[in-house]
Structure formats: C-alpha cells, structure tokens
Design a protein around this motif. Structure first.
Motif, short mmCIF file in Angstrom:
data_model
loop_
_atom_site.label_atom_id
_atom_site.label_comp_id
_atom_site.label_asym_id
_atom_site.label_seq_id
_atom_site.Cartn_x
_atom_site.Cartn_y
_atom_site.Cartn_z
N PHE A 83 0.84 -1.19 0.00
CA PHE A 83 0.00 0.00 0.00
C PHE A 83 0.88 1.24 0.00
N TYR A 84 0.69 2.08 -1.02
CA TYR A 84 1.48 3.31 -1.11
C TYR A 84 0.88 4.38 -0.21
N PRO A 85 1.69 5.00 0.67
CA PRO A 85 1.18 6.07 1.53
C PRO A 85 1.19 7.42 0.81
N GLN A 137 1.39 12.31 -4.69
CA GLN A 137 0.56 11.16 -5.09
C GLN A 137 -0.30 10.72 -3.91
N PRO A 138 -1.62 10.56 -4.11
CA PRO A 138 -2.50 10.10 -3.04
C PRO A 138 -2.22 8.65 -2.66
N HIS A 139 -2.72 8.27 -1.51
CA HIS A 139 -2.52 6.91 -0.98
C HIS A 139 -3.34 5.88 -1.74
N ASP A 140 -2.93 4.63 -1.61
CA ASP A 140 -3.70 3.51 -2.16
C ASP A 140 -4.89 3.21 -1.27
N VAL A 166 -3.78 5.61 4.06
CA VAL A 166 -2.44 5.08 4.29
C VAL A 166 -1.51 6.28 4.38
N GLU A 167 -0.81 6.40 5.49
CA GLU A 167 0.11 7.51 5.67
C GLU A 167 1.31 7.08 6.49
#
Length: 395
Positions: free
Chosen positions: A40-42, A47-50, A62-63
């Motif tokens: 999961f990309y934070p 770029q926004p999170h997944d 996700v942060e």
C-alpha cells in the motif's frame, strides 16, 4: 529501508501477504495497523494513498507517521496471523499514469521553453502543475503536449534506481533534490531524470496519452490542468454528453452549437435591453404617482420585497421631477430594514441628518452625500415606525 517496501520492489503487485507489527487507534479513535511490509502506497510526493482491503476490511487511508506506515481501517482487524492485502488496482494504476504523465509533461516544458514545474497536484478528476512562468500561450501548450505524447508513443523504458548523494553527478537531473539519504531516481531514457518517491509504470506507452485541458493564472505562475490515460476517455465521454445535450436543447447540429449559442446570447442581450427599458418606464410612472401623494413636500413610502436598486432609482426619479421635494423611502426584506433619503435642488436640509437618525434606530450602517443617502440594518422596529422617525427628523 525504503527500497525494501513492496510498492517499490514492484509497483504492479496487487495482492500480498504480511504480518501485523502494530495495531492501535489514532487520536480520532480510528483503528490502524502497521505491517511488517506493505504494497500500500502512503500519501506523499504529490501522489495520493492507495486503497483496498486487508483481510476483507476496507483500507480508508495510508500515511507514514514517524517512520511507520499506518493503514487506517474501517473497523478493527483482530488478527494475529498472516494477513492478506489487496490493492485497489484501478486507483493505483490511474495514479501511476497521472504521476508519470506529469513527469513527461514537466520535462517537455523544461526542454522546449525552460519552464520549471514548482508544484504538482493529483486530484480525483484533474491533475495540475504550476509552471514558473507568468504566461504560457496556446502555441507553447500545443508544442509541449505534442512532445509529451511523442515520448508516450516511443514506448521508452521507465527505470527506478537507488543512488547515493555522491552518485548524483552522473545524472542530468531536472532539478536539485532536497533529500540526501535513500535517493530514488525515476529515469525515462534519454529524456528525463528526476528524484521521485511515487509509483510508475515500466514504460511510457502505459501512460496511454496526455491531454492539456486549460490554464489559469496563479500570481506570477501559470497553472496547467491536464489528464492522462483513462482519464482522457472520461473527459471525452463527459464533454461529449454535454455537447450532445447542448445540441439537443439548441436544436442545432453539434458542429453548429457555437453559432447557435452566439445567436442565443445576442437575442438575450436584446431582451435584457427591452426589459430594462420597460422597467425604467414603470419606475417613472410609479415615481409620478408617488409624487402626487406628497405631504408637506415629503414623499414617503414603505416597500416590501423590492430591490434596493429599484428603491434608489425611484428616489432619484422623484427628486428629478420636483426640485422642492424630500423623498423618504423604507425597504423591508426578511429580517432587514433599509432606507433611502433624497432631496430636490431647492431643499436646504442635509439628508445626512436623516441618515444619522435612521442608523441609530436600526443599529445600521449607511452613507452618502447631503442630497442622497442610503443605509440598512436590523429590523429592531417596524418599517412604518422607522419611516415615521425619518419624517419627524424632517419636520
């Protein structure tokens, strides 16, 4: 290390297995988990999170907080063994297209005109970059868009590489980097070298296309709105639906919508002029009628639900017809009272005195000159009572 995270190892990973290293609640009481590793990309780097699920529970946010990636969940996970993470792939790939498209478009502006990008925003529908240029003309926009799409069609490989600060001299970076540890480069061969922590496809052709939609001034910068990939089709569908509906409403072919709109606007301007002339004629008639009801050279009236502009026009028309008259008008609208006081050329009384009285009665504000004042305030008294106070002031 950053490079060990699953979304950096392979941006195409759509599901994975991991274990929980921490489960807790944030200050708002939302449950979150920290995993041993994650795809999961934070949120970060524009770029926004997944989104997606962990063991079937929705991932809301996700942060990265204090070096740990927190996955905020719709409810508590309550799991001690392996957990299964599934990425919302359509959202992730859309972000990959938009972010990479931004790299390409930004590099095109730099290569052609030396316009640097100072900020990037990836929104739900549109993306934007702020260029360090006070103005960008249509020819420059068209040239940058063409070069960007040429790069897309060339199907150039997109590589990521982790380097040290000492190794940066080997690359022609588009701009200086703020980070000095764990530096990640995104490289589009023979076109763009840029430090970036986002997710990207493996080749430029997967961006599919880049379309500039509009620009706007932002102080001494120019904001360029654009979309990439699947969002181009979304924009096409939306605009085509709007055009089709406009064509239907105007009873004109799609190619003739512009001409039909221009004719409609011209007809509307004619109607507005005609309506204004009719309204002025009615006000003049009303002004003459009110003048016949003057008492001691005073024309007084309470109006309900009229516009202040109409009441002001009436006052001006009346004093224009009679140099010896004083006009006192009160307007009532919902919880507000407004007033107008005007005098003819031969009247020696200053209307500012009347305004002072009116403002004090309704806790209001107002202004004007000796011959014409207006103001408004709270409905602390009945409209007729305010008018009576103004008449008393005159008498």
């Amino acid at each position: 290390m950053l490079k060990d995270r699953l979304y950096y190892q392979d941006a195409y990973v759509q599901n994975f297995t991991s274990q929980i290293s921490k489960e807790s609640q944030d200050l708002d009481g939302n449950w979150y988990v920290v995993l041993e590793n994650t795809a999961f990309y934070p949120t970060g780097g524009g770029q926004p999170h997944d989104t997606g699920t962990i063991n079937g529970i929705e991932v809301l946010n996700v942060e990265e907080v204090d070096g740990e990636i927190r996955h905020t969940l719709a409810e508590r996970l309550n799991s001690t063994g392996d957990v299964q993470g599934i990425i919302n792939w359509s959202r992730r790939f859309d972000h990959m297209q938009q972010h990479t498209g931004q790299h390409i478009l930004t590099a095109a502006f730099v290569e052609l005109f030396g316009f640097q990008t100072e900020s990037f925003h990836l929104g739900k529908e549109l993306c934007s970059i702020d260029l360090a240029a006070e103005s960008v003309n249509s020819e420059q926009l068209e040239a940058a868009e063409k070069l960007a799409n040429d790069i897309v069609l060339k199907n150039l490989p997109i590589q990521t590489k982790w380097v040290t600060e000492d190794e940066l001299d080997q690359y022609s970076l588009r701009k200086e980097l703020a980070v000095t540890d764990e530096i990640r480069l995104v490289i589009i061969s023979d076109f763009d070298y840029n430090g970036c922590g986002g997710t990207h496809p493996s080749s430029t052709c997967q961006v599919s296309g880049i379309k500039i939609l509009s620009t706007e001034k932002q102080k001494r910068k120019t904001r360029v709105h654009f979309v990439c990939g699947g969002r181009i089709l979304q924009q096409l569908h939306s605009k085509n639906a709007i055009l089709s509906e406009a064509s239907r409403l105007l009873s004109a072919p799609e190619g003739g919508v512009n001409d039909a709109v221009e004719k409609l606007l011209a007809a509307n301007r004619t109607l507005e002029r005609t309506l204004k002339e009719a309204q002025d004629a009615l006000l003049k008639y009303e002004a003459k009628e009110l003048l016949t009801k003057k008492d001691n050279e005073i024309v007084k009236q309470v109006f309900i639900g009229r516009t202040m502009q109409e009441v002001q026009s009436l006052a001006r028309m009346i004093v224009g017809l009679d140099d010896n008259v004083i006009v006192l008008l009160v307007l009532e609208n919902e919880d507000r009272l407004q007033y107008v006081a005007a005098k003819g050329l031969n009247v020696n009384l200053s209307m500012k005195q009347i305004s002072d009285i009116a403002r004090s009665v309704i806790n209001g504000k107002g202004g004007g000159k000796d011959d014409f004042v207006q103001g408004g305030g709270e409905r602390t008294v009945a409209a007729q009572e305010l008018l009576d106070k103004m008449v008393e002031c005159v008498l």
